[in-house]
Design an enzyme around this catalytic site. Structure first.
Site, PDB file in Angstrom:
ATOM      1  N   CYS A 117      90.381   7.566  18.695  1.00 37.94           N
ATOM      2  CA  CYS A 117      90.057   6.138  18.655  1.00 37.94           C
ATOM      3  C   CYS A 117      88.573   5.916  18.972  1.00 37.94           C
ATOM      4  O   CYS A 117      87.715   6.172  18.134  1.00 37.94           O
ATOM      5  CB  CYS A 117      90.990   5.358  19.572  1.00 37.94           C
ATOM      6  N   HIS A 215      96.370   6.912  18.198  1.00 40.17           N
ATOM      7  CA  HIS A 215      96.596   7.421  19.550  1.00 40.17           C
ATOM      8  C   HIS A 215      97.757   8.413  19.586  1.00 40.17           C
ATOM      9  O   HIS A 215      98.878   8.069  19.963  1.00 40.17           O
ATOM     10  CB  HIS A 215      96.854   6.248  20.507  1.00 40.17           C
ATOM     11  N   GLU A 217      98.339  10.616  21.689  1.00 41.17           N
ATOM     12  CA  GLU A 217      98.806  10.865  23.059  1.00 41.17           C
ATOM     13  C   GLU A 217      99.985   9.986  23.439  1.00 41.17           C
ATOM     14  O   GLU A 217     100.728  10.313  24.378  1.00 41.17           O
ATOM     15  CB  GLU A 217      97.653  10.688  24.058  1.00 41.17           C
TER      16      GLU A 217
END
Length: 247
Positions: A117, A215, A217
């Site tokens: 990002c 994202h 994660e």
């Protein structure tokens, strides 16, 4: 040279945040989403948190096996000669400068980089590219992904390392209101949204660079392949380094 026995050491960038309650209210703390750390540990790496500080030397950055540039606030547009907009988030110029220097040092020293990002945007600007400053106003076909995490589909270039990890289509979690307008330097776009917005870049030559405008994660198992691709790049670099020349 002996075969690697330790886990790869991955530098993970962090920002600072003012604590709002408790005995240390009003003091700044180093802050990074724990999910980056968890994802790297699950991929088999040893994360090392790096907050803005004095610039790292080439010798110091070379001690890392990889670098993850994490998400966060908007970049300071003054760094590439543009004025602030009312839609901009409050920038952190110190973090921008520190992470840009880390990225350039990693490139010089063949340390693989993953940008997520904001981290992708650091890479793009460091290579001379440009950003859309407010989506979807700048690109009406793009969904509003700046208010909350939003599922979007990425269409991947089959001739890319990212496609080896994810295939040619992937549903990912986006949370951004800025994005790539143009890439320059050694980067190429390897994934797009159907609106045309570039969602991922890779380096065409030199050290391994992957940047994603989403994202992984927070995507759990579905996002793990992105972090595993960083470890694959590290393994490939080490294999090439250890292979004796035949000429």
């Amino acid at each position: 040279m002996a075969q690697r026995t330790r886990r790869p050491l991955i530098g993970v960038t962090a920002g600072t945040r003012t604590m709002m309650s408790g005995a240390w209210a009003g003091h700044d703390a180093v802050a990074v989403n724990e999910q980056y750390v968890r994802a790297l540990r699950e991929a088999g790496a040893r994360p090392v948190i790096i907050a803005p500080q004095d610039e790292w030397s080439d010798e110091e950055i070379a001690e890392l096996d990889g670098l993850v540039l994490t998400g966060g606030t908007d970049l300071d547009p003054a760094a590439w000669g543009e004025d602030a907009l009312a839609t901009d988030m409050t920038p952190d110029p110190e973090r921008d400068a520190f992470e840009t220097a880390l990225y350039r040092a990693a490139r010089r020293n063949d340390v693989p980089v993953l940008g997520i990002c904001r981290g992708l945007q650091i890479i793009v600007i460091a290579e001379g590219g440009e950003l859309h400053r407010h989506l979807p106003a700048d690109l009406p076909a793009h969904p509003a992904t700046g208010q909350q995490p939003t599922r979007v589909e990425a269409q991947l270039d089959a001739a890319s390392d990212l496609a080896l990890a994810l295939g040619t289509r992937a549903e990912v979690t986006a949370f951004h209101h800025q994005g790539i307008r143009a890439v320059r330097g050694d980067l190429r776009v390897v994934a797009r949204h159907q609106s045309g917005l570039a969602l991922a870049v890779e380096a065409e030559s030199g050290s391994s660079v992957l940047g994603v405008q989403w994202h992984p994660e927070i995507d759990g198992d579905a996002g793990s392949a992105v972090f595993e691709s960083l470890l694959t790049a590290i393994h490939h670099r080490d294999t090439v380094t250890l292979t004796p020349s035949l000429v």
